[in-house]
Design an enzyme around this catalytic site. Structure first.
Site, mmCIF file in Angstrom:
data_model
loop_
_atom_site.group_PDB
_atom_site.id
_atom_site.type_symbol
_atom_site.label_atom_id
_atom_site.label_comp_id
_atom_site.label_asym_id
_atom_site.label_seq_id
_atom_site.Cartn_x
_atom_site.Cartn_y
_atom_site.Cartn_z
ATOM 1 N N TYR A 153 6.112 -10.246 4.975
ATOM 2 C CA TYR A 153 6.956 -9.059 5.012
ATOM 3 C C TYR A 153 6.529 -8.059 3.943
ATOM 4 O O TYR A 153 6.380 -8.413 2.771
ATOM 5 C CB TYR A 153 8.408 -9.479 4.804
ATOM 6 C CG TYR A 153 9.431 -8.360 4.811
ATOM 7 C CD1 TYR A 153 9.314 -7.272 5.662
ATOM 8 C CD2 TYR A 153 10.538 -8.407 3.976
ATOM 9 C CE1 TYR A 153 10.257 -6.263 5.685
ATOM 10 C CE2 TYR A 153 11.501 -7.407 3.986
ATOM 11 C CZ TYR A 153 11.357 -6.331 4.837
ATOM 12 O OH TYR A 153 12.294 -5.336 4.859
ATOM 13 N N CYS A 154 6.314 -6.803 4.355
ATOM 14 C CA CYS A 154 6.044 -5.690 3.456
ATOM 15 C C CYS A 154 4.861 -6.005 2.523
ATOM 16 O O CYS A 154 3.780 -6.337 2.997
ATOM 17 C CB CYS A 154 7.315 -5.351 2.672
ATOM 18 S SG CYS A 154 7.194 -3.854 1.673
ATOM 19 N N ALA A 155 5.062 -5.937 1.212
ATOM 20 C CA ALA A 155 3.969 -6.220 0.283
ATOM 21 C C ALA A 155 3.495 -7.658 0.401
ATOM 22 O O ALA A 155 2.355 -7.970 0.038
ATOM 23 C CB ALA A 155 4.401 -5.927 -1.153
ATOM 24 N N GLY A 157 2.830 -8.989 3.182
ATOM 25 C CA GLY A 157 1.753 -8.867 4.156
ATOM 26 C C GLY A 157 0.480 -8.363 3.517
ATOM 27 O O GLY A 157 -0.624 -8.850 3.797
#
Length: 363
Positions: A153-155, A157
């Site tokens: 998720y987000c950072a 990733g």
């Protein structure tokens, strides 16, 4: 005349009913408002789990199976270091974790806690060369399987992709990520706040060591200055609605529990990513090792949020062209940065899409 009288009477009845409903809601708002004063924070993260490993800011957990049989390949969720993982496990029926478990996945998570003062020097390299590979090894040992799938998720990733680029022989077989920042030039307000003419990041980190959560949170709030006020207005309008209030309070708790960051990681993010845009330009190095996203060749699914104000779709759009995978797909779904993963729309849209992609890649 009779028809006209009937219409007038019906309108009066409708107005009376609307007034009655509004009066009832006003009463409920008052009662609920009194109940919320001094109320305990809502319970979150209730899906049973075991802690496999804890080291400072890092916590690796394994969720207990909810089915008699599970898919062979375990699933490791990698969260962004700024956020607690319970956003994926808000409450029964509102939990991506619970959904995945009921679908037969063997779920692990890299969760984060506030870093300790001694962890001020943790940098980007520590996350991609230490934390992630160490957790993958522990998942292998605990599950007895060599292969691992990632959901990030987000950072989380971004960190996972950097890890994969630096470990082309990784045991990770598939990766699904959502709202993943790649082209930081598209994060214009964050870049403006990090501009070296206005902000001396070295002096800031030297002074504080750990970046306070308030600083991290203020950066997110600056993207939508009126969001908190608008949220409180929506809460007042819906105080009569127990389901809305419960969901609002859980999300508010998660937002308020944004985590501080190690100073070195914050400095790396500001200098190498926000200012230098090195991941997108292909010039990023981690401990002297070049990060080439073409080295990522495993199947990849990226899910972007159409109305994401933190990682706009344009920020993640270059990902598919930059990686070396042949089996790759991006899906843009209605929703914001958080609602794409948690909330009523996520239940109907993102969760089934993720399950459909993982299903045949987890056996």
């Amino acid at each position: 005349m009779a028809s006209s009288a009937r219409t007038s009477g019906e309108a009066d009845l409708a107005l009376t009913e609307r007034l009655r409903v509004e009066v009832e809601r006003a009463v409920q708002r008052g009662l609920k408002g009194m109940e919320l004063l001094g109320a305990e924070p809502p319970a979150v993260g209730r899906t049973p789990k075991s802690v496999l490993h804890r080291r400072g800011t890092l916590e690796l957990v394994h969720y207990h199976a909810l089915t008699d049989e599970v898919y062979r390949i375990p699933l490791l969720i990698v969260m962004a270091p700024t956020n607690r993982g319970y956003v994926m496990d808000l409450a029964p029926g509102q939990s991506l974790i619970e959904f995945l478990l009921r679908r037969g996945y063997d779920v692990y998570m890299m969760d984060w806690h506030a870093p300790r003062p001694a962890e001020r020097d943790l940098g980007l390299a520590d996350y991609v060369l230490d934390f992630i590979p160490d957790c993958i090894r522990r998942v292998q040992q605990d599950s007895g399987e060599t292969d691992v799938n990632l959901v990030s998720y987000c950072a989380g990733g971004m960190l996972s992709l950097i890890y994969l680029a630096l470990h082309p022989d990784s045991p990770v077989r598939n990766i699904a990520c959502f709202t993943t920042p790649i082209d930081f030039s598209r994060m214009e307000l964050f870049r403006a706040m990090a501009d070296e003419k206005a902000f001396d990041v070295d002096a800031f980190v030297q002074k504080h060591g750990l970046v306070p959560a308030e600083v991290v949170l203020s950066g997110f709030d600056a993207l939508r200055p009126a969001a908190r006020v608008a949220g409180q207005i929506r809460l007042w309008d819906n105080l009569w609605n127990d389901q809305f209030v419960s969901g609002f309070r859980m999300m508010e708790r998660w937002g308020n529990e944004t985590l501080p960051l190690p100073g070195a990681y914050f400095r790396d993010t500001v200098k190498q990513l926000l200012r230098g845009n090195e991941l997108f330009k292909g010039t990023l190095k981690v401990r002297g090792r070049p990060v080439d996203l073409k080295q990522v060749t495993i199947p990849l699914l990226h899910i972007a949020a159409q109305y994401d104000h933190i990682v706009p779709p344009a920020c993640s759009a270059p990902l598919l062209d930059m990686i070396g995978s042949t089996d790759k797909e991006e899906v843009t779904l209605p929703g914001g940065h958080v609602s794409i993963a948690a909330g009523a729309n996520a239940v109907k849209r993102m969760w089934p899409r993720l399950d459909a992609w993982l299903e045949g890649r987890s056996v």
